[in-house]
Design an enzyme around this catalytic site. Structure first.
Site, PDB file in Angstrom:
ATOM      1  N   LYS A 194      39.434 141.319  49.473  1.00  0.00           N
ATOM      2  CA  LYS A 194      39.039 139.912  48.963  1.00  0.00           C
ATOM      3  C   LYS A 194      37.648 139.714  49.226  1.00  0.00           C
ATOM      4  O   LYS A 194      37.269 138.986  48.646  1.00  0.00           O
ATOM      5  CB  LYS A 194      39.824 139.096  49.944  1.00  0.00           C
ATOM      6  CG  LYS A 194      41.145 138.738  49.389  1.00  0.00           C
ATOM      7  CD  LYS A 194      42.322 137.427  49.822  1.00  0.00           C
ATOM      8  CE  LYS A 194      43.162 137.304  49.544  1.00  0.00           C
ATOM      9  NZ  LYS A 194      44.196 137.831  50.648  1.00  0.00           N
TER      10      LYS A 194
HETATM   11  N1  GLU Z   1      50.444 137.811  53.191  1.00  0.00           N
HETATM   12  C1  GLU Z   1      50.635 139.007  53.181  1.00  0.00           C
HETATM   13  C2  GLU Z   1      49.147 139.394  52.254  1.00  0.00           C
HETATM   14  O1  GLU Z   1      48.768 138.750  51.538  1.00  0.00           O
HETATM   15  C3  GLU Z   1      51.650 139.498  52.418  1.00  0.00           C
HETATM   16  C4  GLU Z   1      52.834 139.584  53.419  1.00  0.00           C
HETATM   17  C5  GLU Z   1      54.015 139.938  52.541  1.00  0.00           C
HETATM   18  O2  GLU Z   1      54.131 139.953  51.611  1.00  0.00           O
HETATM   19  O3  GLU Z   1      54.998 140.291  53.481  1.00  0.00           O
HETATM   20  O4  GLU Z   1      48.834 140.550  52.204  1.00  0.00           O
END
Ligand code: GLU
Length: 314
Positions: free
Chosen positions: A252
């Site tokens: 990001k």
């Molecule tokens: N929030 C995590 C991410 O954006 C993904 C978590 C999940 O899918 O278990 O990488």
């Protein structure tokens, strides 16, 4: 019979990049091609790094691409809260259950100490915790707590956890030697991803988790938590990661493959079509809508190795 309940679980710490989009597209296709639903959960556990503007922007980006969800995020629904920053009490309840089982202990090790230790690394690049603080006496804990607030870890057994991944196939890890005791809570009180994701997927009735292959190795830990907490575990499918043309992982932090830039150059069907081609879902990178990919979606077509974006494609 109702279809699977899938989810988008983005962390809004920046604008979505192509890799996030690819996972969202696959999660959407996997659930919707079998008559299922999609929930949007905003993983803003670390609220300071995840301002609400990013969450709102992310919703707008998903809609722009045609990846509509049925419940969650600002849409709300019956299984809220959908923002992890609002779930502290819910996580505390599960954390207490684990604590009551005598499986939680304070850990005073710093990141620097852990990286200096010549311990083996987990498949996702962390140090397998060598158990330094596992057997501290109450006296030692009190002494150390005077200097530093501890984080809290879960004790794991010397046990192999195996599962069949819907994309990657059979996978297994030994909890103790491949992962080690893992964090449930940081020293500043923020609950760890592993605990939050399990508690949330279970309480939201998620039956199918689709996410990036960087989280494949977390799954053994999460399956162990499901078992300890007596919660039904979903199925898992981990999609291969997208790499920039020079072979590095997308992040990001570098804006090059972020939606902000891409939306200036391409239409939504152009982006979806290129992603569908990269993931083996159509023979050429022609523009497509997500709906048009539903009839022929099949996990068997999706490659298992990381995918390098060809130079000049985006
Ligand atoms: N929030 C995590 C991410 O954006 C993904 C978590 C999940 O899918 O278990 O990488």
């Amino acid at each position: 019979m109702s279809g699977p309940v899938g989810r988008f679980a983005p962390s809004p710490s920046g604008r979505l990049h192509l890799g996030n989009l690819a996972c969202s597209l696959l999660a959407w296709l996997s659930a919707k091609s079998r008559g299922g639903r999609i929930i949007l959960r905003i993983e803003d556990l670390d609220a300071a790094r995840c301002p609400r503007v990013y969450a709102d922007q992310l919703e707008e980006d998903l809609r722009w691409l045609g990846l509509f969800w049925d419940e969650g995020g600002s849409l709300g629904g019956p299984n809220g809260p959908y923002y992890q920053s609002e779930c502290g009490e819910i996580y505390t309840e599960s954390y207490k259950k684990l604590d009551d089982m005598q499986l939680v202990y304070p850990c005073f090790c710093s990141r620097a100490q852990l990286h200096a230790a010549s311990a083996p690394h987990t498949a996702d690049g962390n140090v397998v915790y060598p158990g330094t603080c596992r057997n501290l006496t109450p006296g030692e804990i009190a002494e150390k707590a005077r200097q530093k607030a501890p984080a809290f870890r879960l004790k794991v057994p010397d046990e192999r956890v195996s599962f069949a991944d819907g994309c990657m196939g059979p996978y297994s890890e030994n909890l103790l030697t491949d992962c080690g005791d893992f964090y449930l809570r940081r020293a500043d009180g923020v609950f760890a991803y592993q605990l939050a994701v399990v508690v949330d997927d279970a309480r939201m009735g998620v039956t199918e988790v689709v996410r990036g292959a960087d989280l494949l190795s977390s799954t053994a830990r999460q399956l162990y938590l499901y078992r300890l907490l007596g919660l039904p575990a979903p199925t898992f499918a981990h999609c291969p990661l997208l790499l920039a043309p020079d072979g590095r992982r997308l992040s990001k932090r570098d804006g090059d493959q972020s939606l902000e830039n891409l939306r200036e150059k391409y239409t939504a069907p152009e982006i979806v079509g290129k992603l569908a081609w990269l993931y083996g879902l159509q023979p050429e990178p022609a523009p497509r809508t997500p709906e048009s990919l539903l009839p022929t979606f099949d996990w068997a077509k999706v490659p298992k190795k990381d995918i390098c974006i060809p130079e000049g494609m985006f």
